[in-house]
Design a protein around this motif. Structure first.
Motif, mmCIF file in Angstrom:
data_model
loop_
_atom_site.group_PDB
_atom_site.id
_atom_site.type_symbol
_atom_site.label_atom_id
_atom_site.label_comp_id
_atom_site.label_asym_id
_atom_site.label_seq_id
_atom_site.Cartn_x
_atom_site.Cartn_y
_atom_site.Cartn_z
ATOM 1 N N LEU A 52 -40.647 -46.791 -42.415
ATOM 2 C CA LEU A 52 -41.424 -45.618 -42.004
ATOM 3 C C LEU A 52 -40.667 -44.369 -42.433
ATOM 4 O O LEU A 52 -39.463 -44.257 -42.198
ATOM 5 N N LEU A 53 -41.387 -43.439 -43.051
ATOM 6 C CA LEU A 53 -40.834 -42.124 -43.363
ATOM 7 C C LEU A 53 -41.657 -41.099 -42.602
ATOM 8 O O LEU A 53 -42.810 -40.824 -42.948
ATOM 9 N N PRO A 54 -41.084 -40.533 -41.528
ATOM 10 C CA PRO A 54 -41.823 -39.516 -40.777
ATOM 11 C C PRO A 54 -42.045 -38.259 -41.613
ATOM 12 O O PRO A 54 -41.180 -37.850 -42.389
ATOM 13 N N TRP A 55 -43.214 -37.648 -41.430
ATOM 14 C CA TRP A 55 -43.556 -36.403 -42.108
ATOM 15 C C TRP A 55 -42.550 -35.334 -41.721
ATOM 16 O O TRP A 55 -42.167 -35.204 -40.562
ATOM 17 N N ARG A 56 -42.108 -34.574 -42.706
ATOM 18 C CA ARG A 56 -41.232 -33.416 -42.471
ATOM 19 C C ARG A 56 -41.692 -32.305 -43.406
ATOM 20 O O ARG A 56 -42.034 -32.554 -44.561
ATOM 21 N N GLU A 57 -41.645 -31.097 -42.918
ATOM 22 C CA GLU A 57 -42.129 -29.964 -43.707
ATOM 23 C C GLU A 57 -41.385 -29.825 -45.029
ATOM 24 O O GLU A 57 -41.984 -29.485 -46.049
ATOM 25 N N HIS A 58 -40.079 -30.122 -45.041
ATOM 26 C CA HIS A 58 -39.325 -29.949 -46.292
ATOM 27 C C HIS A 58 -39.650 -31.028 -47.340
ATOM 28 O O HIS A 58 -39.146 -30.965 -48.457
ATOM 29 N N PHE A 59 -40.514 -32.008 -47.009
ATOM 30 C CA PHE A 59 -40.966 -32.987 -47.992
ATOM 31 C C PHE A 59 -42.199 -32.508 -48.755
ATOM 32 O O PHE A 59 -42.643 -33.168 -49.696
ATOM 33 N N LEU A 60 -42.765 -31.382 -48.353
ATOM 34 C CA LEU A 60 -44.019 -30.927 -48.948
ATOM 35 C C LEU A 60 -43.795 -30.211 -50.273
ATOM 36 O O LEU A 60 -42.831 -29.477 -50.447
ATOM 37 N N ARG A 61 -44.712 -30.413 -51.174
ATOM 38 C CA ARG A 61 -44.740 -29.677 -52.436
ATOM 39 C C ARG A 61 -45.880 -28.667 -52.342
ATOM 40 O O ARG A 61 -46.655 -28.709 -51.373
ATOM 41 N N PRO A 62 -46.016 -27.774 -53.294
ATOM 42 C CA PRO A 62 -47.149 -26.841 -53.253
ATOM 43 C C PRO A 62 -48.469 -27.597 -53.103
ATOM 44 O O PRO A 62 -48.661 -28.650 -53.700
ATOM 45 N N GLY A 63 -49.333 -27.071 -52.293
ATOM 46 C CA GLY A 63 -50.592 -27.745 -51.991
ATOM 47 C C GLY A 63 -50.545 -28.490 -50.667
ATOM 48 O O GLY A 63 -51.542 -29.054 -50.238
ATOM 49 N N GLY A 64 -49.354 -28.533 -50.041
ATOM 50 C CA GLY A 64 -49.230 -29.153 -48.725
ATOM 51 C C GLY A 64 -49.231 -30.672 -48.714
ATOM 52 O O GLY A 64 -49.530 -31.277 -47.692
ATOM 53 N N VAL A 65 -48.902 -31.296 -49.833
ATOM 54 C CA VAL A 65 -48.845 -32.758 -49.874
ATOM 55 C C VAL A 65 -47.390 -33.211 -50.013
ATOM 56 O O VAL A 65 -46.540 -32.475 -50.518
ATOM 57 N N MET A 66 -47.133 -34.429 -49.576
ATOM 58 C CA MET A 66 -45.784 -34.987 -49.677
ATOM 59 C C MET A 66 -45.423 -35.147 -51.157
ATOM 60 O O MET A 66 -46.246 -35.594 -51.958
ATOM 61 N N GLN A 67 -44.203 -34.789 -51.501
ATOM 62 C CA GLN A 67 -43.744 -34.921 -52.873
ATOM 63 C C GLN A 67 -43.637 -36.397 -53.266
ATOM 64 O O GLN A 67 -43.420 -37.273 -52.425
ATOM 65 N N GLY A 68 -43.787 -36.684 -54.549
ATOM 66 C CA GLY A 68 -43.759 -38.050 -55.049
ATOM 67 C C GLY A 68 -42.457 -38.772 -54.789
ATOM 68 O O GLY A 68 -42.442 -40.000 -54.640
ATOM 69 N N ALA A 69 -41.353 -38.042 -54.707
ATOM 70 C CA ALA A 69 -40.054 -38.679 -54.453
ATOM 71 C C ALA A 69 -40.037 -39.408 -53.113
ATOM 72 O O ALA A 69 -39.311 -40.386 -52.955
ATOM 73 N N CYS A 70 -40.852 -38.958 -52.172
ATOM 74 C CA CYS A 70 -40.935 -39.647 -50.879
ATOM 75 C C CYS A 70 -41.440 -41.068 -51.074
ATOM 76 O O CYS A 70 -40.865 -42.025 -50.539
ATOM 77 N N CYS A 71 -42.502 -41.219 -51.818
ATOM 78 C CA CYS A 71 -43.057 -42.544 -52.085
ATOM 79 C C CYS A 71 -42.085 -43.389 -52.892
ATOM 80 O O CYS A 71 -41.888 -44.580 -52.605
ATOM 81 N N MET A 72 -41.471 -42.797 -53.901
ATOM 82 C CA MET A 72 -40.558 -43.547 -54.757
ATOM 83 C C MET A 72 -39.343 -44.046 -53.976
ATOM 84 O O MET A 72 -38.915 -45.195 -54.147
ATOM 85 N N MET A 73 -38.787 -43.209 -53.114
ATOM 86 C CA MET A 73 -37.662 -43.635 -52.287
ATOM 87 C C MET A 73 -38.073 -44.795 -51.399
ATOM 88 O O MET A 73 -37.354 -45.796 -51.279
ATOM 89 N N LEU A 74 -39.251 -44.694 -50.773
ATOM 90 C CA LEU A 74 -39.714 -45.775 -49.900
ATOM 91 C C LEU A 74 -39.882 -47.080 -50.678
ATOM 92 O O LEU A 74 -39.467 -48.147 -50.201
ATOM 93 N N GLY A 75 -40.493 -47.018 -51.856
ATOM 94 C CA GLY A 75 -40.671 -48.222 -52.663
ATOM 95 C C GLY A 75 -39.348 -48.847 -53.059
ATOM 96 O O GLY A 75 -39.176 -50.071 -53.003
ATOM 97 N N ASP A 76 -38.392 -48.013 -53.440
ATOM 98 C CA ASP A 76 -37.073 -48.491 -53.837
ATOM 99 C C ASP A 76 -36.359 -49.147 -52.663
ATOM 100 O O ASP A 76 -35.847 -50.263 -52.767
ATOM 101 N N VAL A 77 -36.327 -48.480 -51.530
ATOM 102 C CA VAL A 77 -35.582 -48.992 -50.373
ATOM 103 C C VAL A 77 -36.276 -50.199 -49.751
ATOM 104 O O VAL A 77 -35.618 -51.164 -49.355
#
Length: 148
Positions: A52-77
């Protein structure tokens, strides 16, 4: 202590004794990146792990969506831990290749389940699915590990 330890009270095969849920959490907690990301391990079974990766404001990219690195880190780990829960010589395994397909935007907590597709003598092929809090898949990952 029994030879096998279950990750939780659910049905299914037990996690090998060399890698219980507590052992997986210890490995993750010892990794400096885990604390920065705030990622949590929720389940480990043979060849499978869920994070689980809890939502955090500093994960957002312009447009208010989670940045792709969040997904990539989760897939890797998630695949790394799934591989650990199946392969005894996991400690020196290294990522050989990783590919992520982004399927949609996320604006909330993310869940990722990783699993081992095939474990060979020299490599382990894994997949993972990252989903938003509503269960919609937002990324698909394939990861190959090289064993020592």
């Amino acid at each position: 202590m029994p030879d096998d330890v279950r990750s939780d009270d659910s049905q299914g095969p037990p996690v090998p004794s060399w890698f219980s849920l507590d052992a997986a959490r210890q490995v993750l907690d010892a990794s400096p990146f885990a604390a920065w990301w705030g990622v949590g391990l929720t389940e480990v079974r043979p060849g499978r792990a869920t994070l689980l990766l809890p939502w955090r404001e500093h994960f957002l990219r312009p447009g208010g969506v989670m940045q792709g690195a969040c997904c990539m880190m989760l897939g890797d780990v998630a695949t790394w831990i799934a591989m650990m829960a199946q392969v005894e010589q996991w400690e020196r395994a290294v990522t050989l290749e990783m590919k992520t397909n982004f399927l949609g935007a996320a604006r909330c907590d993310l869940w990722c389940e990783g699993w081992v597709v095939k474990a060979g003598r020299r490599s382990v092929f894994c997949q993972a699915a990252t989903r938003d809090a509503e269960g919609r898949q937002v990324a698909h990952h394939t990861v190959t590990y090289l064993l020592p």
